[in-house]
Design a protein around this motif. Structure first.
Motif, PDB file in Angstrom:
ATOM      1  N   TRP A  16     -28.550 -14.248 -58.013  1.00 25.13           N
ATOM      2  CA  TRP A  16     -28.623 -14.617 -56.680  1.00 25.13           C
ATOM      3  C   TRP A  16     -28.972 -13.973 -55.055  1.00 25.13           C
ATOM      4  O   TRP A  16     -29.289 -14.129 -54.479  1.00 25.13           O
ATOM      5  CB  TRP A  16     -27.924 -15.411 -56.212  1.00 25.13           C
ATOM      6  CG  TRP A  16     -27.794 -16.675 -55.313  1.00 25.13           C
ATOM      7  CD1 TRP A  16     -28.493 -17.982 -54.927  1.00 25.13           C
ATOM      8  CD2 TRP A  16     -27.087 -16.609 -54.345  1.00 25.13           C
ATOM      9  NE1 TRP A  16     -28.400 -18.127 -53.945  1.00 25.13           N
ATOM     10  CE2 TRP A  16     -27.163 -17.457 -53.442  1.00 25.13           C
ATOM     11  CE3 TRP A  16     -25.159 -15.830 -54.079  1.00 25.13           C
ATOM     12  CZ2 TRP A  16     -26.908 -17.811 -51.932  1.00 25.13           C
ATOM     13  CZ3 TRP A  16     -24.811 -15.895 -52.664  1.00 25.13           C
ATOM     14  CH2 TRP A  16     -25.589 -17.172 -52.118  1.00 25.13           C
ATOM     15  N   ALA A  17     -27.966 -13.142 -55.117  1.00 24.27           N
ATOM     16  CA  ALA A  17     -27.634 -12.173 -53.837  1.00 24.27           C
ATOM     17  C   ALA A  17     -28.976 -11.164 -54.152  1.00 24.27           C
ATOM     18  O   ALA A  17     -29.228 -10.919 -53.561  1.00 24.27           O
ATOM     19  CB  ALA A  17     -25.675 -10.944 -54.373  1.00 24.27           C
ATOM     20  N   GLU A  18     -29.438 -10.843 -55.135  1.00 24.90           N
ATOM     21  CA  GLU A  18     -29.921  -9.377 -55.419  1.00 24.90           C
ATOM     22  C   GLU A  18     -31.565 -10.608 -55.151  1.00 24.90           C
ATOM     23  O   GLU A  18     -32.132 -10.364 -54.041  1.00 24.90           O
ATOM     24  CB  GLU A  18     -29.998  -9.220 -56.461  1.00 24.90           C
ATOM     25  CG  GLU A  18     -30.129  -8.113 -57.401  1.00 24.90           C
ATOM     26  CD  GLU A  18     -29.748  -8.086 -58.880  1.00 24.90           C
ATOM     27  OE1 GLU A  18     -30.611  -8.444 -59.769  1.00 24.90           O
ATOM     28  OE2 GLU A  18     -28.827  -7.181 -59.423  1.00 24.90           O
ATOM     29  N   SER A  19     -31.388 -11.777 -55.200  1.00 27.60           N
ATOM     30  CA  SER A  19     -32.521 -12.528 -55.095  1.00 27.60           C
ATOM     31  C   SER A  19     -33.089 -12.763 -52.829  1.00 27.60           C
ATOM     32  O   SER A  19     -33.838 -13.170 -52.808  1.00 27.60           O
ATOM     33  CB  SER A  19     -32.971 -14.105 -55.318  1.00 27.60           C
ATOM     34  OG  SER A  19     -32.065 -14.596 -54.855  1.00 27.60           O
ATOM     35  N   LEU A  20     -31.393 -13.031 -52.613  1.00 28.85           N
ATOM     36  CA  LEU A  20     -32.156 -13.457 -50.557  1.00 28.85           C
ATOM     37  C   LEU A  20     -31.902 -11.814 -50.329  1.00 28.85           C
ATOM     38  O   LEU A  20     -32.668 -11.621 -49.569  1.00 28.85           O
ATOM     39  CB  LEU A  20     -30.067 -13.595 -50.991  1.00 28.85           C
ATOM     40  CG  LEU A  20     -29.906 -14.799 -51.453  1.00 28.85           C
ATOM     41  CD1 LEU A  20     -28.460 -15.439 -50.735  1.00 28.85           C
ATOM     42  CD2 LEU A  20     -30.420 -16.498 -50.284  1.00 28.85           C
ATOM     43  N   LEU A  21     -31.753 -10.306 -50.920  1.00 26.53           N
ATOM     44  CA  LEU A  21     -31.732  -9.708 -50.394  1.00 26.53           C
ATOM     45  C   LEU A  21     -33.586  -8.324 -50.870  1.00 26.53           C
ATOM     46  O   LEU A  21     -34.048  -8.268 -49.953  1.00 26.53           O
ATOM     47  CB  LEU A  21     -30.701  -8.607 -50.993  1.00 26.53           C
ATOM     48  CG  LEU A  21     -29.343  -8.960 -50.160  1.00 26.53           C
ATOM     49  CD1 LEU A  21     -28.178  -7.445 -51.337  1.00 26.53           C
ATOM     50  CD2 LEU A  21     -28.884  -8.729 -49.313  1.00 26.53           C
ATOM     51  N   TYR A  95     -37.174 -21.331 -45.756  1.00 20.22           N
ATOM     52  CA  TYR A  95     -38.027 -20.552 -46.485  1.00 20.22           C
ATOM     53  C   TYR A  95     -37.494 -19.211 -46.986  1.00 20.22           C
ATOM     54  O   TYR A  95     -37.349 -18.908 -48.257  1.00 20.22           O
ATOM     55  CB  TYR A  95     -39.133 -21.204 -46.505  1.00 20.22           C
ATOM     56  CG  TYR A  95     -40.045 -20.401 -45.445  1.00 20.22           C
ATOM     57  CD1 TYR A  95     -40.547 -19.073 -46.084  1.00 20.22           C
ATOM     58  CD2 TYR A  95     -40.291 -20.763 -44.257  1.00 20.22           C
ATOM     59  CE1 TYR A  95     -41.584 -17.861 -44.649  1.00 20.22           C
ATOM     60  CE2 TYR A  95     -40.745 -20.378 -43.563  1.00 20.22           C
ATOM     61  CZ  TYR A  95     -41.682 -19.409 -43.586  1.00 20.22           C
ATOM     62  OH  TYR A  95     -42.199 -18.192 -42.292  1.00 20.22           O
ATOM     63  N   CYS A  96     -36.920 -18.222 -46.287  1.00 18.83           N
ATOM     64  CA  CYS A  96     -36.441 -17.629 -46.007  1.00 18.83           C
ATOM     65  C   CYS A  96     -35.150 -17.030 -45.388  1.00 18.83           C
ATOM     66  O   CYS A  96     -34.899 -17.445 -44.488  1.00 18.83           O
ATOM     67  CB  CYS A  96     -37.446 -16.030 -45.943  1.00 18.83           C
ATOM     68  SG  CYS A  96     -39.138 -16.284 -47.129  1.00 18.83           S
ATOM     69  N   PRO A  97     -34.692 -16.327 -46.183  1.00 22.00           N
ATOM     70  CA  PRO A  97     -33.145 -15.976 -45.057  1.00 22.00           C
ATOM     71  C   PRO A  97     -33.210 -14.989 -44.046  1.00 22.00           C
ATOM     72  O   PRO A  97     -33.980 -14.631 -43.956  1.00 22.00           O
ATOM     73  CB  PRO A  97     -32.185 -14.963 -45.881  1.00 22.00           C
ATOM     74  CG  PRO A  97     -33.661 -14.446 -47.381  1.00 22.00           C
ATOM     75  CD  PRO A  97     -34.555 -14.668 -47.289  1.00 22.00           C
ATOM     76  N   ILE A  98     -32.676 -15.175 -43.187  1.00 23.48           N
ATOM     77  CA  ILE A  98     -32.291 -14.509 -41.907  1.00 23.48           C
ATOM     78  C   ILE A  98     -30.975 -14.099 -41.809  1.00 23.48           C
ATOM     79  O   ILE A  98     -30.248 -14.218 -41.898  1.00 23.48           O
ATOM     80  CB  ILE A  98     -32.342 -15.474 -40.306  1.00 23.48           C
ATOM     81  CG1 ILE A  98     -33.091 -16.597 -40.323  1.00 23.48           C
ATOM     82  CG2 ILE A  98     -32.388 -14.614 -39.225  1.00 23.48           C
ATOM     83  CD1 ILE A  98     -32.365 -18.362 -39.508  1.00 23.48           C
ATOM     84  N   ARG A  99     -31.702 -12.167 -41.502  1.00 23.36           N
ATOM     85  CA  ARG A  99     -30.827 -11.748 -41.865  1.00 23.36           C
ATOM     86  C   ARG A  99     -30.500 -10.054 -40.800  1.00 23.36           C
ATOM     87  O   ARG A  99     -30.120  -9.499 -40.939  1.00 23.36           O
ATOM     88  CB  ARG A  99     -30.974 -10.376 -43.268  1.00 23.36           C
ATOM     89  CG  ARG A  99     -30.460 -11.144 -44.988  1.00 23.36           C
ATOM     90  CD  ARG A  99     -30.644 -10.238 -45.601  1.00 23.36           C
ATOM     91  NE  ARG A  99     -32.198 -10.115 -45.778  1.00 23.36           N
ATOM     92  CZ  ARG A  99     -33.504  -9.615 -46.215  1.00 23.36           C
ATOM     93  NH1 ARG A  99     -33.228 -11.337 -47.172  1.00 23.36           N
ATOM     94  NH2 ARG A  99     -34.088  -9.171 -46.332  1.00 23.36           N
ATOM     95  N   ASP A 100     -31.539  -9.935 -40.418  1.00 27.20           N
ATOM     96  CA  ASP A 100     -31.577  -9.047 -39.356  1.00 27.20           C
ATOM     97  C   ASP A 100     -31.038  -9.194 -38.286  1.00 27.20           C
ATOM     98  O   ASP A 100     -31.786  -9.662 -36.804  1.00 27.20           O
ATOM     99  CB  ASP A 100     -33.166  -8.772 -39.197  1.00 27.20           C
ATOM    100  CG  ASP A 100     -33.700  -7.679 -40.851  1.00 27.20           C
ATOM    101  OD1 ASP A 100     -32.858  -7.568 -41.380  1.00 27.20           O
ATOM    102  OD2 ASP A 100     -35.234  -8.131 -40.885  1.00 27.20           O
ATOM    103  N   ILE A 101     -29.504  -9.685 -37.825  1.00 26.03           N
ATOM    104  CA  ILE A 101     -29.376 -10.503 -36.577  1.00 26.03           C
ATOM    105  C   ILE A 101     -28.041  -9.180 -36.217  1.00 26.03           C
ATOM    106  O   ILE A 101     -28.008  -8.697 -37.494  1.00 26.03           O
ATOM    107  CB  ILE A 101     -28.975 -12.233 -36.764  1.00 26.03           C
ATOM    108  CG1 ILE A 101     -28.205 -12.307 -38.397  1.00 26.03           C
ATOM    109  CG2 ILE A 101     -30.528 -12.847 -36.347  1.00 26.03           C
ATOM    110  CD1 ILE A 101     -27.684 -13.452 -37.554  1.00 26.03           C
ATOM    111  N   LYS A 102     -27.688  -9.368 -35.275  1.00 27.35           N
ATOM    112  CA  LYS A 102     -26.259  -8.871 -35.328  1.00 27.35           C
ATOM    113  C   LYS A 102     -26.068 -10.442 -34.450  1.00 27.35           C
ATOM    114  O   LYS A 102     -25.877 -10.991 -33.534  1.00 27.35           O
ATOM    115  CB  LYS A 102     -26.318  -7.523 -33.500  1.00 27.35           C
ATOM    116  CG  LYS A 102     -25.192  -7.071 -33.664  1.00 27.35           C
ATOM    117  CD  LYS A 102     -25.048  -6.235 -32.374  1.00 27.35           C
ATOM    118  CE  LYS A 102     -23.895  -6.033 -31.621  1.00 27.35           C
ATOM    119  NZ  LYS A 102     -23.979  -5.296 -30.734  1.00 27.35           N
TER     120      LYS A 102
END
Length: 142
Positions: A16-21, A95-102
């Motif tokens: 699951w973690a790999e799929s999110l990354l 539909y996709c994660p939002i990761r690139d945030i501060k």
């Protein structure tokens, strides 16, 4: 009689973690301040927690704390729970994660009697929902 099969060899949490990354990160282009609140009466007890986050675009996911935020050991556990709550929402709400945030932690307000790690997880989720609402309103406006 059916014997249960073990699926211990499949590491579902790691997958699951790999799929999110591995998924592409949705972009976020504006600075947004969100407050998360948990103020619930649960029978004989209360759950109270408040957090404020400033969320802005970044190259990678990062969490920083503003000056004046108390990071005592107990508050650090509360902060971790609040960030996990925020991630519960922003990693799975679209539909996709939002990761690139501060994420700048502007305020972390525990109640000396009624705060818990779970209360801060709920406050973080509330902040995540408010962030997603603000993000979708910004998308509609453009």
């Amino acid at each position: 009689h059916v014997q249960p099969r073990s699926v211990a060899t499949v590491k579902y949490l790691e997958k699951w973690a790999e799929s999110l990354l591995a998924a592409p990160s949705l972009s976020h282009s504006k600075v947004v301040r969100v407050d998360g609140v948990r103020d619930a009466h649960l029978g004989p007890r209360m759950e109270v927690a408040r957090v404020s986050f400033l969320i802005e675009p970044a190259a990678v996911f990062e969490v920083v704390t503003a000056d004046g935020v108390d990071l005592s050991p107990e508050n650090e556990r509360f902060l971790t729970s609040a960030i996990f709550g925020l991630l519960d929402v922003i990693m799975l709400a679209d539909y996709c994660p939002i990761r690139d945030i501060k994420v700048t932690v502007v305020a972390l307000v525990p109640d000396p009697v009624s705060s818990s790690q779970m209360a801060f997880r709920h406050a973080g989720r509330d902040a995540g929902r408010r962030f997603m609402e603000a993000r979708h309103q910004n998308e509609k406006a453009t």
